[in-house]
Structures are given as C-alpha cells and as structure tokens.
Design an enzyme around this catalytic site. Structure first.
Site, PDB file in Angstrom:
ATOM      1  N   HIS A 365      32.202  27.339  52.597  1.00 16.54           N
ATOM      2  CA  HIS A 365      30.823  26.859  52.628  1.00 16.54           C
ATOM      3  C   HIS A 365      29.850  27.971  52.256  1.00 16.54           C
ATOM      4  O   HIS A 365      28.834  27.731  51.613  1.00 16.54           O
ATOM      5  CB  HIS A 365      30.500  26.310  54.020  1.00 16.54           C
ATOM      6  N   CYS A 366      30.166  29.197  52.641  1.00 19.85           N
ATOM      7  CA  CYS A 366      29.287  30.336  52.387  1.00 19.85           C
ATOM      8  C   CYS A 366      29.075  30.609  50.904  1.00 19.85           C
ATOM      9  O   CYS A 366      28.072  31.206  50.524  1.00 19.85           O
ATOM     10  CB  CYS A 366      29.852  31.604  53.023  1.00 19.85           C
TER      11      CYS A 366
END
Length: 374
Positions: A365-366
């Site tokens: 997600h980062c």
C-alpha cells in the site's frame, strides 16, 4: 551498509536530509495558484471503487537505500507487474534509471520520465484523487515534507502536483502537511488517523487536533475523524495508520492484531486501535463492524531484521484483486490470505514476497496510489 540510511521502522533523524530538502521544508510545495482544498462536492472515494490506473515511483538512490537498492527495485517491479495484470500501472522514473525500470517491470508497465522522484513511497508523495459523482476528478496534495524532514524530498514534494498536471485535473493544497498513508477514508465521510503522525510539530507546528481534523475533512470531503494515539518517534512515518487499520467499506473496518504475547509499542497501538474502532461510529452514526486480521509471528518469518514491517494490512486493492504480502510464517500467511478472500469476495488475492521492501519498513500500500475511475 546493507540497510537503508533511512529506515521506516527505525531511523536516524538527520540522515538523508539534503540542503535542498531542508530549504524546501519551510516553503509551500504547491504551485503559485495552489489554494486550500475546498470541500465542494468532491470527496476521496473508498479504495474499493474501480480505478483508471495505479501510480508508482521508481527508487534509484543509493544514498537512501545503500546496498539494498537492487533488491528494493526488484520488489517494486514485482508489485507493478502484479497490479498491471488487473489495471494500468504508470511508473514515474528519473531518466537515468528509466531503462532499468522498463527492464525489470516489463512491457505491461508504462514508465514515465517527466516526473522526477526521490524515492518509491507513492502513497505518501502522490496526489490524493477526489471525485464528485458526476464525472469530475481533481487532486489534493498533502504538502509532503519527507515525514517531518527526515529524508530528502525536493523532488518528491512536487510529485503530487506534477501527476495532477499530467492527468490534467485541478490541483489544490490541503491545509495540513501529511501523507496519504497517514489517513484512511471510507468514502462516505469518515476518516481515521494517528495523532503521532499528524498532530506533530515536525509536520504541523502550532496546529491543534481540532484544526487538523477540520483541514483533513475539507481535503477529503469528510465530516468525522477517528483518532488513535499511535507511536511517536519510533519509525520514519510516526506510525501510519495504513499498516494497522483499514476501512473495508462504510461502517466496516479491519485491524491487524499482534500475537497475545506481543507487548511492544506497536502491539499496544494495534490493540488500542481495535478497542477504539469497536466502539466508534461513522459520520452517519452507524456503528463500525471491526474484523481482525491476525499478524504473523516475527519469530517465524523469513526476515531477521529488527526493523522489518510484516503488515498484511498494508495491502492494495486494485480492479478485481487484493495485492498483499507473505512473510514466511506459513500458517499466518495462509490465514491472512483466507481472511482477505472472505472480506473481499469476488477479488483474487495475490500474496507477494516483498521482503526487501519490508526491511525498509514499508509495504505494498505504501508504494501505490490509485486514480479512481469517474
């Protein structure tokens, strides 16, 4: 040194901060016409909506990654190729490293060389796209300042605005400094975030929690913020919420839980987030149903690095799929995949080995940022 100079789970506060990045920290990173984001009819949708594309950025700095750079690039390429099976992916790369990005990512990923970057954390540096439900799209920039001036960010501070310009949508600056990974939205008026990350003088000196909540709601088109205390000063992000708690849909959330025997700061933080969400309501007053996602046993994962981030919750939703990680605790890996499949019926769950990225304290997600369809 076979680890990043700046590690997202344990960092040296001064390392990686260039003079350019330090000078930029005290200035606006938006264009001359950037203005405080207006609520209007625009709202950041939930991440489960259909996407037009995914944006990513290509790391090429040995000053940041040291000897780990090649492995991190391989992990970024793996994530990009996997997402590209389900929706278009655009990778922003500096011209000098574009050939390597194209070679590792393959023909399914478009590599763009007109948006310079410092690092790979597109969730935090990229624009937060909003829709108005009537075919309109715009973008908000969160004033990225290197997670409180902990890392070089002269290029990354301009990524949000430059992507918005490339897409051809209006761009505004939010009335706060923060990162996309610091805020979770349900698309229906409710946000969640940690105080440690945003109510922090390294990003928003002199601003109260109430002022920041108002600025967040204006930027995201929301009306309520659920706050967690978080963990201050232990990782470069000051404890982004997206490594622990996620919205599944309006009125539904997920928390990655530690082992019962774990009692470090992050384990206590996760338990607090679960308790708060279990008694919280949405902006419309609906109780939030909280699902638990069991985290792995750090004694059983592949990595022995003390800074490793083993977050199943840091998954990415793309069209028709959930892209998550596995860490080598085979029992927990299988259980996490089964939980995500149950929570997202109809989506394929892909689990990837991104251990090199995890050693840098980040996850899938980062390094991704969705552009919602309109």
């Amino acid at each position: 040194m076979n680890r990043p100079d700046i590690n997202r789970r344990r960092f040296l506060a001064a390392a990686g901060l260039t003079a350019a990045g330090a000078a930029l920290a005290g200035t606006s990173t938006g264009s001359a016409s950037a203005r405080p984001a207006a609520a209007a009819a625009f709202r950041v949708p939930g991440e489960e909506v259909r996407h037009t594309r995914t944006w990513m950025t290509w790391p090429d700095s040995t000053g940041i990654w040291g000897g780990q750079l090649g492995g991190v690039q391989a992990d970024i390429a793996l994530i990009a190729r996997t997402v590209a099976k389900y929706e278009p992916v655009v990778m922003c790369a500096n011209p000098a490293s574009a050939a390597k990005a194209r070679s590792l990512c393959g023909s399914s990923v478009a590599v763009l060389t007109t948006i310079p970057v410092d690092d790979c954390w597109t969730r935090d540096t990229g624009p937060v796209f909003r829709t108005d439900g009537a075919g309109g799209l715009d973008a908000v920039g969160l004033g990225f300042n290197g997670w409180g001036n902990k890392q070089t960010h002269a290029k990354d501070a301009l990524v949000a605005e430059r992507i918005a310009a490339y897409v051809g949508v209006p761009y505004t600056r939010a009335g706060l400094v923060g990162e996309g990974g610091a805020v979770e939205q349900d698309g229906a008026g409710t946000l969640m975030a940690t105080r440690s990350s945003l109510v922090n003088r390294n990003r928003n000196p002199g601003k109260t929690e109430q002022q920041l909540a108002a600025a967040m709601c204006t930027a995201y088109g929301a009306s309520k913020v659920i706050w967690f205390d978080g963990v201050r000063g232990q990782d470069i992000t000051d404890d982004h919420v997206d490594a622990t708690s996620r919205f599944l849909a309006p009125g539904k959330a997920l928390v990655q839980m530690p082992l019962a025997s774990d009692n470090d700061a992050y384990a206590r933080d996760a338990r607090q987030q679960q308790r708060i969400l279990s008694t919280a309501t949405t902006a419309s007053g609906t109780p939030i149903a909280v699902q638990q996602l069991q985290g792995p046993d750090y004694d059983k994962i592949r990595s022995t690095n003390p800074d490793f981030l083993a977050s199943y919750a840091n998954y990415y939703l793309c069209n028709g799929a959930v892209i998550s990680a596995h860490f080598g605790d085979t029992t927990a890996d299988r259980a996490a995949k089964a939980t995500l499949a149950r929570l997202y019926p109809g989506r394929t769950v892909e689990q990837l080995n991104i251990d090199r990225l995890g050693t840098g304290g980040g996850g899938i997600h980062c390094v991704t940022q969705q552009q919602p369809a309109v």
